[in-house]
Design an enzyme around this catalytic site. Structure first.
Site, mmCIF file in Angstrom:
data_model
loop_
_atom_site.group_PDB
_atom_site.id
_atom_site.type_symbol
_atom_site.label_atom_id
_atom_site.label_comp_id
_atom_site.label_asym_id
_atom_site.label_seq_id
_atom_site.Cartn_x
_atom_site.Cartn_y
_atom_site.Cartn_z
ATOM 1 N N ASP A 1 18.977 44.181 5.708
ATOM 2 C CA ASP A 1 18.667 45.161 4.663
ATOM 3 C C ASP A 1 17.234 45.038 4.145
ATOM 4 O O ASP A 1 16.835 45.775 3.243
ATOM 5 C CB ASP A 1 19.662 45.019 3.496
ATOM 6 C CG ASP A 1 19.647 43.619 2.889
ATOM 7 O OD1 ASP A 1 18.803 42.795 3.304
ATOM 8 O OD2 ASP A 1 20.481 43.355 2.001
ATOM 9 N N ASP B 1 8.807 31.223 15.451
ATOM 10 C CA ASP B 1 8.365 32.313 14.577
ATOM 11 C C ASP B 1 8.190 31.836 13.132
ATOM 12 O O ASP B 1 7.697 32.591 12.294
ATOM 13 C CB ASP B 1 9.339 33.493 14.634
ATOM 14 C CG ASP B 1 10.764 33.081 14.392
ATOM 15 O OD1 ASP B 1 11.294 32.290 15.198
ATOM 16 O OD2 ASP B 1 11.362 33.526 13.399
#
Ligand code: AMP
Ligand code: MG
Length: 492
Positions: A115, A244
């Site tokens: 979200d 990452d």
């Protein structure tokens, strides 16, 4: 905030422009004066609140989400990117221009099923840990503020959204190089562009030719080794060391289920999803090396593999040198230096002996289930004349401790100015760290009563982790039963 837009202007194709979505009823939960000073800000104000909660646009901001990929828990994911972090640009400060990012600023093209939001508990934890690591002199990204809201978000249940305003010298990660290496389809231009940009912006003393590339990677190796040496010395477990989440500058970065050690435990795992202990505390030096190997692999189109290997070979010595330097300061061992008048072999032997002394010390802590931070702090009250250290009283196997202590004393040698010596120990061993249970108490007060006073108090405390702050002594205690070995979930 005064922005420049170098990444945005020079690296088109490395991001998607996306406007953040406002959080409703924004309010300051935390604010860092130290971080603010880095970008020339002073105190918080309403205009900033509206800008940093995405209710108003900030002048000069461009708003973009970067694309990258990464190895997550050992497996390669070919595209990740900023799924919930939107960068405004580089805010010009007195010494550096810092990326300003709204973490939890809403969905981006890289949000996948997410979200784009951050829940308050994780935003608060990222705020606290960034500022706490910085106060401990650990290289790290920073947090300007954490902003609460009444916007509902769903995880295991309903929670509220918040935004951490992150400052980072760069958001370029190992994963950026992996992405532009593995999606290049035989064309090195994007990878070259990224390396050149990184060098020009952040390693300006280096050239952007082949020799410069080699030197650059060598410096990345050294910075990464230094970062992890700091973590091991303060007892910090990052929890999600995917490529990452590795900054190209060797700054601690992208915090999730991190934890400081309470009881010393090599195989301590703080991440609920890390079933195999891949990112256990004691695994961090090895895992960061593995991550550097993945970075090296991504750079093979630009740098000869012999040069990459040679640079990688310097990781271990850098790690040991730096860890030993930090631990020597903590324990009061004569600071080890590869002095020019000493033969290299003698120096190396001494280094091995010191390292053994440090390892034996942490092994004693582990065997006796002792608190890492508090045990080290005891060295500031060590009385070498009466040969007493209160730490001894915590040991089960006294003979073993005495044996270690004798070797330790021999190495420390004669101390002329004891008061000075003790002060130096207290300047190297924090009294206060961000214990998980303390963060948890601050979060619960916000969740249950909308009361951020505990967060503010904890943040204030951690700004000066080496100071005695006697009225705050209870914050140095080992966690209560409920707060021991808290394992955090990734659903942040
Ligand atoms: P992390 O474990 O926080 O480093 O996140 C791994 C990846 O998942 C990154 O690409 C994040 O941007 C993305 N991500 C994590 N949480 C969310 C979220 N709530 N919405 C969208 N993307 C997310
Ligand atoms: Mg991440």
């Amino acid at each position: 905030m005064r922005f420049k837009q170098d990444f945005f202007e020079q690296l088109a194709g490395f991001y998607s422009q996306v406007y953040p979505q406002a959080i409703s009823n924004p309010h300051w939960l935390g604010w860092s004066d130290e971080a603010a000073a880095l970008i020339g800000l002073d105190k918080p104000n309403d205009q900033l609140l509206m800008q940093l909660s995405a209710n108003h646009a900030a002048e000069g901001a461009t708003y973009y989400a970067q694309v990258y990929s990464g190895h997550q828990f050992g497996g390669y994911t070919s595209q990740l990117g900023d799924g919930r972090s939107i960068i405004l640009g580089e805010a010009i400060g007195p010494d550096y221009a810092w990326d300003v990012a709204l973490k939890g600023g809403g969905p981006t093209p890289y949000s996948r099923m997410g979200d784009g939001r951050a829940v308050m508990r994780s935003a608060v934890r990222e705020f606290l840990v960034s500022e706490s690591l910085a106060a401990l002199n650990v290289p790290t990204s920073r947090a300007l503020a954490v902003i609460g809201s009444d916007l509902p978000v769903w995880r295991e249940g309903q929670e509220t959204a918040a935004i951490t305003v992150r400052l980072a010298k760069t958001h370029i990660r190992f994963g950026h190089f992996e992405y532009f290496s593995y999606t290049r389809k035989g064309d090195n231009s994007k990878l070259t562009q990224l390396v050149d940009f990184t060098i020009k912006q952040h390693f300006p003393h280096l050239s952007t030719d082949n020799a410069g590339y080699v030197q650059w990677f060598t410096e990345v190796v050294a910075a990464t080794a230094k970062m992890v040496a700091h973590w091991q010395s303060v007892g910090f477990a990052h929890g999600v060391l995917n490529t990452d989440n590795m900054s190209i500058l060797g700054d601690s970065f992208d915090f999730g289920p991190f934890s400081f050690l309470d009881t010393f435990k090599e195989d301590f795992v703080c991440n609920h999803s890390d079933h195999e202990g891949r990112y256990a505390f004691g695994q961090q030096p090895g895992v960061c090396f593995w991550n550097l190997q993945r970075l090296a692999q991504a750079l093979t189109p630009l740098i000869a593999s012999d040069d990459l290997v040679q640079a990688l070979n310097q990781y271990q010595p850098h790690l040991v040198d730096h860890y030993l330097l930090l631990m020597s300061n903590k324990l009061g061992l004569p600071v080890f230096e590869l002095a020019s008048d000493q033969s290299h072999d003698t120096a190396k032997t001494q280094q091995q002996q010191d390292l053994k002394l440090v390892d034996q010390f942490t092994a004693l802590l582990e065997a006796n289930q002792l608190d890492y931070t508090n045990s080290l702090r005891r060295f500031g009250e060590l009385d070498l004349t009466s040969q007493h250290i209160s730490l001894r009283d915590d040991m089960v196997d006294l003979a073993k401790f005495d044996q270690w202590f004798e070797a330790y004393q021999q190495r420390v040698g004669k101390v002329d100015d004891m008061v000075n010596w003790q002060q130096a120990r207290n300047a190297a061993n924090p009294k206060y760290i961000l214990r998980n249970y303390l963060a948890q108490e601050a979060i619960i007060a916000i969740e249950e009563n909308g009361d951020n006073s505990k967060l503010v108090q904890l943040h204030q405390l951690l700004r000066q982790p080496f100071a005695e702050q006697p009225e705050m002594a209870s914050f140095a205690k080992r966690p209560p039963d409920w707060g021991q070995g808290l394992i955090m979930s990734c659903s942040s």
